[in-house]
Motif scaffolding. Structure first.
Motif, PDB file in Angstrom:
ATOM      1  N   GLU A   1      32.982  29.055  42.027  1.00 14.27           N
ATOM      2  CA  GLU A   1      31.753  29.100  41.230  1.00 14.27           C
ATOM      3  C   GLU A   1      30.547  29.447  42.086  1.00 14.27           C
ATOM      4  N   GLN A   2      30.549  29.010  43.348  1.00 12.09           N
ATOM      5  CA  GLN A   2      29.427  29.299  44.251  1.00 12.09           C
ATOM      6  C   GLN A   2      29.547  30.671  44.918  1.00 12.09           C
ATOM      7  N   ALA A   3      30.746  31.193  44.956  1.00  9.17           N
ATOM      8  CA  ALA A   3      31.001  32.476  45.629  1.00  9.17           C
ATOM      9  C   ALA A   3      31.301  33.536  44.575  1.00  9.17           C
ATOM     10  N   ARG A   4      30.301  33.925  43.852  1.00  2.00           N
ATOM     11  CA  ARG A   4      30.487  34.823  42.707  1.00  2.00           C
ATOM     12  C   ARG A   4      30.954  36.223  43.084  1.00  2.00           C
ATOM     13  N   TYR A   5      30.576  36.691  44.253  1.00  2.00           N
ATOM     14  CA  TYR A   5      30.876  38.083  44.615  1.00  2.00           C
ATOM     15  C   TYR A   5      32.049  38.213  45.574  1.00  2.00           C
ATOM     16  N   VAL A   6      32.738  37.105  45.811  1.00  2.00           N
ATOM     17  CA  VAL A   6      33.880  37.112  46.725  1.00  2.00           C
ATOM     18  C   VAL A   6      35.025  36.376  46.042  1.00  2.00           C
ATOM     19  N   ASP A   7      36.213  36.950  46.077  1.00  2.00           N
ATOM     20  CA  ASP A   7      37.398  36.285  45.544  1.00  2.00           C
ATOM     21  C   ASP A   7      38.008  35.450  46.670  1.00  2.00           C
ATOM     22  N   LEU A   8      37.811  34.145  46.590  1.00  2.00           N
ATOM     23  CA  LEU A   8      38.254  33.259  47.672  1.00  2.00           C
ATOM     24  C   LEU A   8      39.761  33.300  47.874  1.00  2.00           C
ATOM     25  N   MET A   9      40.524  33.412  46.790  1.00  2.00           N
ATOM     26  CA  MET A   9      41.983  33.474  46.914  1.00  2.00           C
ATOM     27  C   MET A   9      42.403  34.746  47.654  1.00  2.00           C
ATOM     28  N   GLN A  10      41.710  35.825  47.369  1.00  2.00           N
ATOM     29  CA  GLN A  10      42.024  37.081  48.042  1.00  2.00           C
ATOM     30  C   GLN A  10      41.681  36.989  49.530  1.00  2.00           C
ATOM     31  N   VAL A  11      40.554  36.378  49.851  1.00  2.00           N
ATOM     32  CA  VAL A  11      40.160  36.221  51.253  1.00  2.00           C
ATOM     33  C   VAL A  11      41.187  35.355  51.985  1.00  2.00           C
ATOM     34  N   MET A  12      41.669  34.305  51.336  1.00  2.00           N
ATOM     35  CA  MET A  12      42.677  33.434  51.955  1.00  2.00           C
ATOM     36  C   MET A  12      43.983  34.191  52.202  1.00  2.00           C
ATOM     37  N   SER A  13      44.227  35.259  51.468  1.00  2.00           N
ATOM     38  CA  SER A  13      45.476  36.024  51.589  1.00  2.00           C
ATOM     39  C   SER A  13      45.368  37.230  52.513  1.00  2.00           C
ATOM     40  N   LEU A  14      44.205  37.438  53.100  1.00  2.00           N
ATOM     41  CA  LEU A  14      44.018  38.588  53.992  1.00  2.00           C
ATOM     42  C   LEU A  14      44.905  38.492  55.226  1.00  2.00           C
ATOM     43  N   PRO A  15      45.342  39.628  55.755  1.00  2.00           N
ATOM     44  CA  PRO A  15      46.039  39.613  57.052  1.00  2.00           C
ATOM     45  C   PRO A  15      45.102  39.056  58.127  1.00  2.00           C
ATOM     46  N   ASP A  16      45.679  38.519  59.183  1.00  2.00           N
ATOM     47  CA  ASP A  16      44.885  37.878  60.237  1.00  2.00           C
ATOM     48  C   ASP A  16      43.786  38.784  60.789  1.00  2.00           C
ATOM     49  N   GLU A  17      44.110  40.048  61.013  1.00  2.00           N
ATOM     50  CA  GLU A  17      43.115  40.972  61.589  1.00  2.00           C
ATOM     51  C   GLU A  17      41.892  41.084  60.677  1.00  2.00           C
ATOM     52  N   ASP A  18      42.120  41.156  59.370  1.00  2.00           N
ATOM     53  CA  ASP A  18      41.015  41.271  58.417  1.00  2.00           C
ATOM     54  C   ASP A  18      40.286  39.942  58.254  1.00  2.00           C
ATOM     55  N   PHE A  19      41.034  38.847  58.301  1.00  2.00           N
ATOM     56  CA  PHE A  19      40.409  37.536  58.141  1.00  2.00           C
ATOM     57  C   PHE A  19      39.442  37.255  59.290  1.00  2.00           C
ATOM     58  N   ARG A  20      39.768  37.742  60.484  1.00  2.00           N
ATOM     59  CA  ARG A  20      38.870  37.544  61.630  1.00  2.00           C
ATOM     60  C   ARG A  20      37.517  38.231  61.426  1.00  2.00           C
ATOM     61  N   LEU A  21      37.484  39.218  60.544  1.00  2.00           N
ATOM     62  CA  LEU A  21      36.238  39.942  60.272  1.00  2.00           C
ATOM     63  C   LEU A  21      35.387  39.275  59.191  1.00  2.00           C
ATOM     64  N   VAL A  22      35.926  38.246  58.553  1.00  2.00           N
ATOM     65  CA  VAL A  22      35.186  37.528  57.509  1.00  2.00           C
ATOM     66  C   VAL A  22      33.991  36.839  58.159  1.00  2.00           C
ATOM     67  N   PRO A  23      32.806  36.951  57.565  1.00  2.00           N
ATOM     68  CA  PRO A  23      31.621  36.300  58.147  1.00  2.00           C
ATOM     69  C   PRO A  23      31.839  34.797  58.339  1.00  2.00           C
ATOM     70  N   SER A  24      31.266  34.263  59.399  1.00  2.00           N
ATOM     71  CA  SER A  24      31.483  32.855  59.734  1.00  2.00           C
ATOM     72  C   SER A  24      31.008  31.917  58.624  1.00  2.00           C
ATOM     73  N   VAL A  25      29.971  32.278  57.901  1.00  2.00           N
ATOM     74  CA  VAL A  25      29.486  31.439  56.802  1.00  2.00           C
ATOM     75  C   VAL A  25      30.573  31.290  55.738  1.00  2.00           C
ATOM     76  N   LEU A  26      31.232  32.376  55.401  1.00  2.00           N
ATOM     77  CA  LEU A  26      32.300  32.328  54.407  1.00  2.00           C
ATOM     78  C   LEU A  26      33.523  31.589  54.964  1.00  2.00           C
ATOM     79  N   ARG A  27      33.844  31.823  56.215  1.00  2.00           N
ATOM     80  CA  ARG A  27      34.987  31.143  56.821  1.00  2.00           C
ATOM     81  C   ARG A  27      34.743  29.629  56.856  1.00  2.00           C
ATOM     82  N   ASN A  28      33.543  29.208  57.219  1.00  2.00           N
ATOM     83  CA  ASN A  28      33.205  27.785  57.229  1.00  2.00           C
ATOM     84  C   ASN A  28      33.244  27.196  55.820  1.00  2.00           C
ATOM     85  N   TYR A  29      32.826  27.974  54.858  1.00  2.00           N
ATOM     86  CA  TYR A  29      32.882  27.547  53.457  1.00  2.00           C
ATOM     87  C   TYR A  29      34.334  27.305  53.044  1.00  2.00           C
TER      88      TYR A  29
END
Length: 130
Positions: free
Chosen positions: A36-64
């Protein structure tokens, strides 16, 4: 005595761990609520990213995501009717000496018969991500 310890979430960088976390109903519920707070990002999709792509996720989103996962894991602990005598978070105790001091203070307080209140899980307030 049970001490519940939450790390700084470094394990979330590994896809295998993220996939395992997505199998835990309480974590899924927490992620859905956080969506609900992350309207423009699909959290489930981000959790399913390959490791290389997940490392590129901004730290604010990763901490969230780490915060949401920890909330879900804590809820799972409660749902299984477990009680913790002490809850520690790595973010609040940056080095081993601080963790050791906190645990020893708690144990000494218990042994001396002082009422030692169990602290609730103090997670950061979830930031708005939109």
């Amino acid at each position: 005595m049970r001490i519940l310890y939450f790390t700084d979430g470094a394990g979330i960088d590994l896809l295998g761990i993220r996939e395992s976390l997505l199998r835990i109903p309480e974590v899924l519920t927490s992620l859905r609520r956080g969506q609900e707070q992350a309207r423009y990002v699909d959290l489930m999709q981000v959790m399913s990213l390959p490791d290389e792509d997940f490392r590129l996720v901004p730290s604010v989103l990763r901490n969230y995501l780490i915060n949401l996962v920890q909330r879900g894991l804590h809820q799972r602990w409660i749902n299984r009717d477990h009680r913790a005598d002490l809850i520690l978070r790595r973010i609040n105790h940056r080095n081993f000496a601080e963790i050791k001091a906190e645990v020893l203070n708690f144990i000494h307080g218990k042994l001396e018969g002082h009422p030692v209140a169990t602290k609730d899980l103090h997670l950061f307030a979830l930031p708005k991500l939109h």
